[in-house]
Design a protein around this motif. Structure first.
Motif: not given
Length: 292
Positions: A254-283
Motif C-alpha cells: 500500500v504505502g503512504h499516500g501524502v499528496d506531495l504536490g498539494a502539500l508543498h504548494a500549500a507551504y512553500p516556505e518550508v523549503g522542502w528538501r529533495r532526497f538528492e539535496d539532503w544526501a549531498r548535505e549529509h552523506l
C-alpha cells in the motif's frame, strides 16, 4: 514565543529547536544530566535546559511553566508492548505539560497513515495516542511524517554505503515516501507560529518519494562511484521484529499516500528538501570514503 521541546536530543526534536531558535523564539528542553555533551550542545545553541524527565510530573510542570507551546515526538517505531506503553506515557506527559502551561499549543508528532487502520502494531499504537490526546481537549495539532531520511545516517547503513551497497528490506521498485528532519522542524515551527491556522488539524508530511532503484542512482551521483541496491530478505527482518515486518509488508502493498504536490504548494516556505539535496548535505563526505 517560548516553547518546550520534548525530545530535543533526537533528530526531529533537535530540528524543531533549531528552527525555533533561528526564528528568534526561546526554547526549553529536558535533560536528566544537564552537564552531558548532548545537553551542552543544546545550551551552546541557546536552549534553556531544565533538569528532569518527561516521566516526572513535577519536572514537567517546572519545564512547562510560562511556555506558549509544547512540541513532543512519539517513541521509536518498534519495541512491542513496552514501546506502546512508553508512547502512551509520552502522550500523557505532553498533554499534561500543555495543561500545566495553561492552555499552551501542543504539537504532537505521530506517523503518517496511523489513522488508516493499517494493522501495523506501532502505527495502531500511535493512533491510540492521537485519539487520547484529542479526547483530552488540550489545544493541539497532530503532525504525521513519513519515514525519515536520517535513517541512512545510522552506523550500519553508513557502513554499507561506504562499501557501495544500499541495503533495504523493500523491493527495488517499491516507491517510498521520505522526509528530512529539518523539514519536520521548519513545519513544526510554522505551526507553532500560526496557532490559529492549525489548531485541531492532523497533517501528514513528506519531502520526496523515490524507489530504491532511484535512490541508488542519486547516491551514486553524490558519491561519484557506483552504489548498488541490495534487497534484504524479509525473513531476516522477521527474526528481529514482527512489528517492523508488518510495516514493510504494508509499505510494499500500500504505502503512504501524502499528496506531495498539494502539500508543498500549500507551504512553500518550508523549503522542502529533495532526497538528492539532503544526501549531498549529509552523506557526500561519508560516501566518498569507500571501505572494503
Amino acid at each position: 514565543m517560548r516553547a518546550l521541546v520534548m525530545g530535543a536530543t533526537g533528530a526531529p526534536g533537535g530540528a524543531v529547536a533549531r528552527a525555533l531558535l533561528a526564528r528568534g523564539h526561546r526554547v526549553r528542553a529536558f535533560s536528566a544530566r544537564p552537564g552531558d555533551p548532548t545537553a551542552a550542545r543544546l545550551i551552546e545553541l541557546g536552549v534553556e535546559i531544565v533538569q528532569g524527565s518527561a516521566d516526572e510530573p513535577r519536572s514537567i510542570a517546572r519545564a512547562a511553566a510560562g511556555v506558549d507551546a509544547v512540541f513532543a515526538m512519539g517513541s521509536p517505531l518498534e519495541g512491542g508492548l513496552a514501546a506502546a506503553e512508553a508512547e502512551l506515557r509520552l502522550g500523557l506527559a505532553a498533554a499534561e505539560a500543555a495543561r500545566a502551561a495553561g492552555g499552551a499549543h501542543l504539537v504532537y508528532t505521530s506517523v503518517a497513515s496511523a489513522d488508516r487502520g493499517t494493522g501495523v502494531p506501532h502505527f495502531e499504537g500511535k493512533a491510540t495516542v492521537e485519539r487520547y490526546i484529542t479526547a483530552l481537549g488540550v489545544p493541539c495539532t497532530i503532525l504525521a511524517p513519513v519515514c525519515l531520511m536520517e535513517s541512512l545516517l545510522a552506523p550500519a547503513a553508513l557502513l554499507g554505503l561506504r562499501r557501495g551497497v544500499y541495503a533495504a528490506p523493500l523491493p527495488a521498485g517499491c516507491p517510498l515516501q521520505q522526509i528530512a528532519a529539518d523539514d519536520v522542524g521548519r513545519f513544526a515551527a510554522l505551526v507553532l507560529e500560526r496557532r490559529g491556522d492549525f489548531l485541531g488539524r492532523r497533517i501528514e508530511l513528506a519531502s520526496d518519494e523515490l524507489t530504491g532503484a532511484e535512490a541508488v542512482s542519486v547516491l551514486s551521483r553524490v558519491a561519484g562511484r557506483e552504489i548498488r541496491y541490495a534487497e534484504v530478505p524479509l525473513a531476516e527482518v522477521r527474526a528481529r521484529s514482527e512489528d517492523l515486518t508488518a510495516m514493510l509488508r504494508w509499505l510494499t502493498r500500500v504505502g503512504h499516500g501524502v499528496d506531495l504536490g498539494a502539500l508543498h504548494a500549500a507551504y512553500p516556505e518550508v523549503g522542502w528538501r529533495r532526497f538528492e539535496d539532503w544526501a549531498r548535505e549529509h552523506l557526500a563526505g561519508a560516501l566518498t570514503r569507500a571501505v572494503a
